[in-house]
Design a protein around this motif. Structure first.
Motif, mmCIF file in Angstrom:
data_model
loop_
_atom_site.group_PDB
_atom_site.id
_atom_site.type_symbol
_atom_site.label_atom_id
_atom_site.label_comp_id
_atom_site.label_asym_id
_atom_site.label_seq_id
_atom_site.Cartn_x
_atom_site.Cartn_y
_atom_site.Cartn_z
ATOM 1 N N ASN A 71 0.827 -1.371 -0.181
ATOM 2 C CA ASN A 71 0.032 0.502 0.146
ATOM 3 C C ASN A 71 0.929 1.333 -0.172
ATOM 4 O O ASN A 71 0.624 2.103 -0.636
ATOM 5 C CB ASN A 71 -1.026 -0.181 1.065
ATOM 6 N N PRO A 72 1.891 1.680 0.837
ATOM 7 C CA PRO A 72 2.345 3.132 0.516
ATOM 8 C C PRO A 72 3.657 2.809 -0.622
ATOM 9 O O PRO A 72 3.980 3.883 -0.906
ATOM 10 C CB PRO A 72 3.614 2.803 2.035
ATOM 11 N N GLY A 77 3.744 5.804 -5.557
ATOM 12 C CA GLY A 77 4.223 5.630 -7.312
ATOM 13 C C GLY A 77 5.076 4.588 -7.871
ATOM 14 O O GLY A 77 5.374 4.645 -8.558
ATOM 15 N N LEU A 78 5.503 3.803 -6.948
ATOM 16 C CA LEU A 78 6.398 3.208 -7.051
ATOM 17 C C LEU A 78 5.893 1.106 -7.319
ATOM 18 O O LEU A 78 6.888 0.897 -8.230
ATOM 19 C CB LEU A 78 7.520 2.461 -5.524
ATOM 20 N N ILE A 95 5.888 -3.427 -10.946
ATOM 21 C CA ILE A 95 7.164 -2.412 -10.720
ATOM 22 C C ILE A 95 6.548 -0.780 -11.827
ATOM 23 O O ILE A 95 6.495 -1.088 -12.948
ATOM 24 C CB ILE A 95 8.082 -2.353 -10.601
ATOM 25 N N THR A 96 7.120 0.585 -11.402
ATOM 26 C CA THR A 96 6.974 1.680 -12.643
ATOM 27 C C THR A 96 7.506 2.247 -12.960
ATOM 28 O O THR A 96 9.164 1.753 -12.332
ATOM 29 C CB THR A 96 5.279 3.214 -11.401
ATOM 30 N N PRO A 97 8.313 2.567 -13.419
ATOM 31 C CA PRO A 97 9.233 3.335 -14.765
ATOM 32 C C PRO A 97 9.604 4.586 -13.017
ATOM 33 O O PRO A 97 11.164 4.443 -12.952
ATOM 34 C CB PRO A 97 8.980 4.256 -14.892
ATOM 35 N N THR A 98 9.523 4.908 -12.183
ATOM 36 C CA THR A 98 9.646 5.465 -11.006
ATOM 37 C C THR A 98 10.334 4.206 -10.065
ATOM 38 O O THR A 98 11.488 4.738 -9.386
ATOM 39 C CB THR A 98 9.037 6.813 -10.540
ATOM 40 N N GLY A 99 9.231 3.431 -10.161
ATOM 41 C CA GLY A 99 9.524 2.501 -9.312
ATOM 42 C C GLY A 99 10.921 1.259 -9.571
ATOM 43 O O GLY A 99 12.089 1.266 -8.991
#
Length: 141
Positions: A71-72, A77-78, A95-99
């Motif tokens: 959740n966190p 946005g990770l 996993i996002t690009p930021t992650g």
């Protein structure tokens, strides 16, 4: 007196605490050690995604335990949730690009911490211990 086996497991438990404390420095990347492990697993998985239940199994956590950790990471946005096109009951953690970017930055720090912890250890000994841990269920790869 306790058995050698029980003492071994007690020492593993203490080692886990020591390792977690050492990896507290990952907080400069906004991550805890468990967050880093989750990002590592997702980053290493095919298509950088995994079903929540598979991620829980891979980390050794319960389904609710993995949800509390995710959740966190989702809020900042990770990671993100992705629906399964074929089955609405199934969703993926992605996993996002930021992650990915944060993971790569944190990986460098984690490698540095690892060298500090294991600098004097021999490769052959680490290989044997790693094989034992794998046999005992520590099979994240």
């Amino acid at each position: 007196m306790i058995s050698t086996e029980l003492l071994f497991l007690i020492n593993i438990n203490k080692l886990q605490s020591v390792i977690s404390r050492k990896f507290d420095s990952l907080s400069v990347h906004g991550l805890g050690f468990n967050d880093f492990v989750i990002l590592y697993i997702l980053h290493s998985s095919s298509e950088s995604r995994m079903r929540r239940i598979d991620l829980a199994e891979k980390t050794g956590l319960t389904a609710s335990g993995i949800t509390r950790l995710l959740n966190p990471l989702e809020k900042i946005g990770l990671i993100a949730r992705e629906a399964n096109e074929r089955d609405a009951r199934v969703s993926y953690v992605v996993i996002t690009p930021t992650g990915k970017k944060i993971f790569e930055e944190a990986r460098l720090s984690a490698e540095h911490i690892t060298k500090e912890i294991l600098s004097s250890k021999k490769g052959k000994s680490l290989k044997m211990i790693n094989e034992l841990l794998y046999d005992l269920g520590g099979n994240i790869q």
